[in-house]
Design a protein around this motif. Structure first.
Motif, PDB file in Angstrom:
ATOM      1  N   GLU A 173      48.751 -97.051  17.816  1.00  9.76           N
ATOM      2  CA  GLU A 173      49.116 -95.853  18.583  1.00  9.76           C
ATOM      3  C   GLU A 173      49.749 -96.252  19.908  1.00  9.76           C
ATOM      4  OE1 GLU A 173      46.076 -92.630  18.813  1.00  9.76           O
ATOM      5  OE2 GLU A 173      44.800 -94.204  17.966  1.00  9.76           O
ATOM      6  N   MET A 174      50.599 -95.371  20.392  1.00 11.87           N
ATOM      7  CA  MET A 174      51.201 -95.528  21.717  1.00 11.87           C
ATOM      8  C   MET A 174      51.463 -94.124  22.232  1.00 11.87           C
ATOM      9  SD  MET A 174      54.750 -97.425  22.655  1.00 11.87           S
ATOM     10  CE  MET A 174      55.716 -96.860  24.029  1.00 11.87           C
ATOM     11  N   PHE A 175      50.807 -93.771  23.335  1.00 13.07           N
ATOM     12  CA  PHE A 175      51.008 -92.418  23.854  1.00 13.07           C
ATOM     13  C   PHE A 175      50.993 -92.418  25.377  1.00 13.07           C
ATOM     14  CE2 PHE A 175      46.648 -93.066  22.490  1.00 13.07           C
ATOM     15  CZ  PHE A 175      45.909 -92.739  23.617  1.00 13.07           C
ATOM     16  N   PRO A 176      51.778 -91.515  25.977  1.00 20.33           N
ATOM     17  CA  PRO A 176      51.866 -91.453  27.432  1.00 20.33           C
ATOM     18  C   PRO A 176      50.584 -90.896  28.040  1.00 20.33           C
ATOM     19  CG  PRO A 176      53.185 -89.711  26.451  1.00 20.33           C
ATOM     20  CD  PRO A 176      52.642 -90.532  25.326  1.00 20.33           C
ATOM     21  N   THR A 177      50.191 -91.502  29.161  1.00 22.18           N
ATOM     22  CA  THR A 177      49.032 -91.032  29.935  1.00 22.18           C
ATOM     23  C   THR A 177      49.423 -91.118  31.407  1.00 22.18           C
ATOM     24  OG1 THR A 177      48.114 -93.273  29.787  1.00 22.18           O
ATOM     25  CG2 THR A 177      47.224 -91.644  28.277  1.00 22.18           C
ATOM     26  N   GLY A 178      50.106 -90.107  31.878  1.00 23.99           N
ATOM     27  CA  GLY A 178      50.563 -90.106  33.267  1.00 23.99           C
ATOM     28  C   GLY A 178      51.718 -91.071  33.459  1.00 23.99           C
ATOM     29  N   SER A 179      51.535 -92.049  34.349  1.00 24.12           N
ATOM     30  CA  SER A 179      52.604 -93.012  34.647  1.00 24.12           C
ATOM     31  C   SER A 179      52.488 -94.275  33.801  1.00 24.12           C
ATOM     32  CB  SER A 179      52.567 -93.383  36.130  1.00 24.12           C
ATOM     33  OG  SER A 179      51.337 -94.020  36.427  1.00 24.12           O
ATOM     34  N   GLU A 180      51.659 -94.214  32.771  1.00 21.24           N
ATOM     35  CA  GLU A 180      51.451 -95.364  31.893  1.00 21.24           C
ATOM     36  C   GLU A 180      51.476 -94.913  30.438  1.00 21.24           C
ATOM     37  OE1 GLU A 180      48.373 -98.147  34.308  1.00 21.24           O
ATOM     38  OE2 GLU A 180      47.553 -96.287  33.508  1.00 21.24           O
ATOM     39  N   TYR A 181      51.479 -95.899  29.567  1.00 23.78           N
ATOM     40  CA  TYR A 181      51.303 -95.655  28.144  1.00 23.78           C
ATOM     41  C   TYR A 181      50.022 -96.350  27.710  1.00 23.78           C
ATOM     42  CZ  TYR A 181      55.906 -93.673  27.355  1.00 23.78           C
ATOM     43  OH  TYR A 181      56.994 -92.851  27.355  1.00 23.78           O
ATOM     44  N   THR A 182      49.255 -95.674  26.903  1.00 24.72           N
ATOM     45  CA  THR A 182      48.065 -96.272  26.304  1.00 24.72           C
ATOM     46  C   THR A 182      48.474 -96.839  24.960  1.00 24.72           C
ATOM     47  OG1 THR A 182      46.597 -94.723  27.413  1.00 24.72           O
ATOM     48  CG2 THR A 182      45.731 -95.829  25.461  1.00 24.72           C
ATOM     49  N   LEU A 183      48.121 -98.098  24.740  1.00 26.60           N
ATOM     50  CA  LEU A 183      48.419 -98.785  23.494  1.00 26.60           C
ATOM     51  C   LEU A 183      47.117 -99.053  22.763  1.00 26.60           C
ATOM     52  CD1 LEU A 183      50.771-101.558  24.953  1.00 26.60           C
ATOM     53  CD2 LEU A 183      51.412 -99.257  24.189  1.00 26.60           C
ATOM     54  N   CYS A 184      47.104 -98.831  21.472  1.00 29.94           N
ATOM     55  CA  CYS A 184      45.919 -99.077  20.653  1.00 29.94           C
ATOM     56  C   CYS A 184      46.278-100.113  19.594  1.00 29.94           C
ATOM     57  CB  CYS A 184      45.448 -97.783  19.997  1.00 29.94           C
ATOM     58  SG  CYS A 184      44.085 -98.022  18.839  1.00 29.94           S
ATOM     59  N   PHE A 185      45.630-101.274  19.668  1.00 25.07           N
ATOM     60  CA  PHE A 185      45.857-102.345  18.705  1.00 25.07           C
ATOM     61  C   PHE A 185      44.667-102.453  17.758  1.00 25.07           C
ATOM     62  CE2 PHE A 185      48.516-103.453  22.281  1.00 25.07           C
ATOM     63  CZ  PHE A 185      49.686-103.879  21.679  1.00 25.07           C
ATOM     64  N   ARG A 186      44.972-102.659  16.496  1.00 25.24           N
ATOM     65  CA  ARG A 186      43.937-102.852  15.471  1.00 25.24           C
ATOM     66  C   ARG A 186      44.207-104.166  14.745  1.00 25.24           C
ATOM     67  NH1 ARG A 186      40.930 -98.232  14.591  1.00 25.24           N
ATOM     68  NH2 ARG A 186      41.924 -96.304  15.276  1.00 25.24           N
ATOM     69  N   ALA A 187      43.146-104.789  14.293  1.00 24.42           N
ATOM     70  CA  ALA A 187      43.275-106.041  13.550  1.00 24.42           C
ATOM     71  C   ALA A 187      43.967-105.790  12.213  1.00 24.42           C
ATOM     72  CB  ALA A 187      41.913-106.663  13.324  1.00 24.42           C
ATOM     73  N   HIS A 188      44.781-106.744  11.825  1.00 29.36           N
ATOM     74  CA  HIS A 188      45.477-106.675  10.547  1.00 29.36           C
ATOM     75  C   HIS A 188      44.605-107.363   9.492  1.00 29.36           C
ATOM     76  CE1 HIS A 188      48.369-106.744   7.464  1.00 29.36           C
ATOM     77  NE2 HIS A 188      49.159-107.678   7.880  1.00 29.36           N
ATOM     78  N   GLY A 189      44.485-106.759   8.332  1.00 27.11           N
ATOM     79  CA  GLY A 189      43.778-107.397   7.236  1.00 27.11           C
ATOM     80  C   GLY A 189      42.275-107.164   7.200  1.00 27.11           C
ATOM     81  N   ILE A 190      41.787-106.184   7.931  1.00 24.80           N
ATOM     82  CA  ILE A 190      40.362-105.863   7.881  1.00 24.80           C
ATOM     83  C   ILE A 190      40.083-105.132   6.557  1.00 24.80           C
ATOM     84  CG2 ILE A 190      38.521-104.468   8.925  1.00 24.80           C
ATOM     85  CD1 ILE A 190      39.139-106.799  10.641  1.00 24.80           C
ATOM     86  N   ARG A 191      39.043-105.523   5.898  1.00 30.97           N
ATOM     87  CA  ARG A 191      38.690-104.904   4.617  1.00 30.97           C
ATOM     88  C   ARG A 191      38.228-103.462   4.819  1.00 30.97           C
ATOM     89  NH1 ARG A 191      36.908-109.171   0.681  1.00 30.97           N
ATOM     90  NH2 ARG A 191      35.626-107.487  -0.167  1.00 30.97           N
ATOM     91  N   LYS A 192      38.528-102.620   3.847  1.00 28.32           N
ATOM     92  CA  LYS A 192      38.141-101.212   3.926  1.00 28.32           C
ATOM     93  C   LYS A 192      36.635-101.034   4.037  1.00 28.32           C
ATOM     94  CE  LYS A 192      40.070 -99.395   0.317  1.00 28.32           C
ATOM     95  NZ  LYS A 192      40.663 -98.486  -0.689  1.00 28.32           N
ATOM     96  N   GLU A 193      35.875-101.947   3.477  1.00 26.61           N
ATOM     97  CA  GLU A 193      34.417-101.847   3.485  1.00 26.61           C
ATOM     98  C   GLU A 193      33.801-102.300   4.815  1.00 26.61           C
ATOM     99  OE1 GLU A 193      35.805-104.348   1.179  1.00 26.61           O
ATOM    100  OE2 GLU A 193      36.512-102.619   0.061  1.00 26.61           O
ATOM    101  N   SER A 194      34.579-102.949   5.640  1.00 20.61           N
ATOM    102  CA  SER A 194      34.068-103.498   6.896  1.00 20.61           C
ATOM    103  C   SER A 194      33.627-102.393   7.855  1.00 20.61           C
ATOM    104  CB  SER A 194      35.144-104.345   7.570  1.00 20.61           C
ATOM    105  OG  SER A 194      34.719-104.740   8.858  1.00 20.61           O
ATOM    106  N   ALA A 195      32.519-102.647   8.504  1.00 21.45           N
ATOM    107  CA  ALA A 195      32.041-101.703   9.520  1.00 21.45           C
ATOM    108  C   ALA A 195      32.987-101.681  10.722  1.00 21.45           C
ATOM    109  CB  ALA A 195      30.642-102.094   9.968  1.00 21.45           C
ATOM    110  N   ASN A 196      33.799-102.719  10.865  1.00 21.60           N
ATOM    111  CA  ASN A 196      34.732-102.825  11.996  1.00 21.60           C
ATOM    112  C   ASN A 196      36.142-102.349  11.657  1.00 21.60           C
ATOM    113  OD1 ASN A 196      32.805-103.926  13.691  1.00 21.60           O
ATOM    114  ND2 ASN A 196      33.228-105.998  12.976  1.00 21.60           N
TER     115      ASN A 196
END
Length: 90
Positions: free
Chosen positions: A26-49
């Motif tokens: 995700e990338m979305f504007p928050t005032g004078s900044e952008y909030t970026l959301c990074f997620r790990a690549h390759g995490i298994r669907k069953e993982s709690a994380n």
């Protein structure tokens, strides 16, 4: 999302995938900044994380510069290197 934001999103996503095995979710504007959301690549669907992420902030002028020049400025790459290189708590 504007064309400028889309261009910067692609640059950030490519950089994070190539260097840190994560992706920009995700990338979305928050005032004078952008909030970026990074997620790990390759995490298994069953993982709690599977929904774990790391949020970072980037200034609006840096997003504009990246989009205009077609390359991430050092201020962004240094921040990504510092923040995404730490062992993630995904």
């Amino acid at each position: 999302m504007t064309a400028e934001e889309t261009n910067c999103f692609k640059l950030l996503d490519e950089y994070s995938r190539t260097r840190y095995r994560c992706f920009l979710a995700e990338m979305f504007p928050t005032g004078s900044e952008y909030t970026l959301c990074f997620r790990a690549h390759g995490i298994r669907k069953e993982s709690a994380n599977r929904y774990a992420c790391r949020y970072l902030l980037v200034g609006t002028p840096e997003v504009s510069t990246a989009a205009r020049n077609g390359i991430l400025p050092p201020s962004i790459t240094e921040m990504l290197d510092r923040e995404l290189s730490r062992p993630p708590q995904w």
